[in-house]
Design a protein around this motif. Structure first.
Motif, PDB file in Angstrom:
ATOM      1  N   ALA A  49       1.035  -1.182   0.111  1.00 24.34           N
ATOM      2  CA  ALA A  49      -0.133  -0.016  -0.005  1.00 24.34           C
ATOM      3  C   ALA A  49       0.868   1.296   0.143  1.00 24.34           C
ATOM      4  CB  ALA A  49      -0.959   0.001   1.132  1.00 24.34           C
ATOM      5  N   TYR A  50       0.324   2.253  -0.510  1.00 23.43           N
ATOM      6  CA  TYR A  50       1.057   3.717  -0.749  1.00 23.43           C
ATOM      7  C   TYR A  50      -0.105   4.857  -0.134  1.00 23.43           C
ATOM      8  CZ  TYR A  50       2.320   8.059  -3.043  1.00 23.43           C
ATOM      9  OH  TYR A  50       2.743   9.304  -3.402  1.00 23.43           O
ATOM     10  N   ILE A  51       0.498   5.567   0.652  1.00 30.54           N
ATOM     11  CA  ILE A  51      -0.063   6.940   1.005  1.00 30.54           C
ATOM     12  C   ILE A  51       0.696   8.186   0.578  1.00 30.54           C
ATOM     13  CG2 ILE A  51       0.455   6.827   3.543  1.00 30.54           C
ATOM     14  CD1 ILE A  51      -2.593   7.741   3.969  1.00 30.54           C
ATOM     15  N   THR A  58      -4.228   7.323  -1.953  1.00 38.53           N
ATOM     16  CA  THR A  58      -3.932   6.021  -1.608  1.00 38.53           C
ATOM     17  C   THR A  58      -3.819   5.077  -2.866  1.00 38.53           C
ATOM     18  OG1 THR A  58      -6.197   5.408  -0.967  1.00 38.53           O
ATOM     19  CG2 THR A  58      -4.529   6.340   0.802  1.00 38.53           C
ATOM     20  N   TYR A  60      -3.206   0.522  -3.597  1.00 38.54           N
ATOM     21  CA  TYR A  60      -3.156  -0.687  -2.984  1.00 38.54           C
ATOM     22  C   TYR A  60      -2.841  -1.739  -3.991  1.00 38.54           C
ATOM     23  CZ  TYR A  60      -5.478   1.398   0.973  1.00 38.54           C
ATOM     24  OH  TYR A  60      -5.927   2.252   2.004  1.00 38.54           O
ATOM     25  N   THR A  69      -6.284  -0.932   4.891  1.00 40.76           N
ATOM     26  CA  THR A  69      -6.458   0.472   4.562  1.00 40.76           C
ATOM     27  C   THR A  69      -5.192   1.130   5.102  1.00 40.76           C
ATOM     28  OG1 THR A  69      -8.919   0.309   4.633  1.00 40.76           O
ATOM     29  CG2 THR A  69      -7.974   2.405   5.200  1.00 40.76           C
ATOM     30  N   SER A  71      -3.279   4.560   6.332  1.00 35.33           N
ATOM     31  CA  SER A  71      -3.615   6.004   6.690  1.00 35.33           C
ATOM     32  C   SER A  71      -2.399   6.531   7.489  1.00 35.33           C
ATOM     33  CB  SER A  71      -4.963   5.962   7.610  1.00 35.33           C
ATOM     34  OG  SER A  71      -4.664   5.273   9.066  1.00 35.33           O
TER      35      SER A  71
END
Length: 124
Positions: A49-51, A58, A60, A69, A71
């Protein structure tokens, strides 16, 4: 410099949930996008995942989309990975990493800083 420390891993039954945390040191945390990667035994490390730095964007991996998820709380220099509906194939060491990019980045070689990892084991 950014130092990263993961926590929250453990043993959970299939179908359960875990929440991983990644605490960052350094005043520039909010200027970095963050990613989560994982490495299962005998396999290469893979993107999870990236944010973005602001948290507004975001991305995934298909294998976790709809279950995980990502955050972040820039005031607390922390990024999270909420993992629901866990499967045995999610068993791996999970790493958080920081990258100075303005676009989505899934390539681990592009990430600048890494944590030491936290073990997640999902039993059947």
């Amino acid at each position: 410099q950014v130092q990263l420390v993961e926590s929250g891993g453990g043993l959970v039954q299939a179908g359960g949930s875990l929440r991983l945390s990644c605490a960052a040191s350094g005043r520039t945390f909010s200027s970095y996008a963050m990613g989560w990667f994982r490495q299962a035994p005998g396999k290469e490390r893979e993107f999870v995942a990236y944010i973005s730095w602001s948290g507004s964007n975001t991305y995934y991996a298909d294998s976790v989309k709809g279950r995980f998820t990502i955050s972040r709380d820039n005031a607390k220099n922390t990024v999270f990975l909420q993992m629901n509906s866990l499967k045995t194939e999610d068993t791996a060491v999970y790493y958080c990493a920081a990258v100075a990019r303005l676009r989505v980045e899934v390539r681990e070689k592009e990430y600048d800083y890494w944590g030491q990892g936290t073990q997640v084991t999902v039993s059947s």
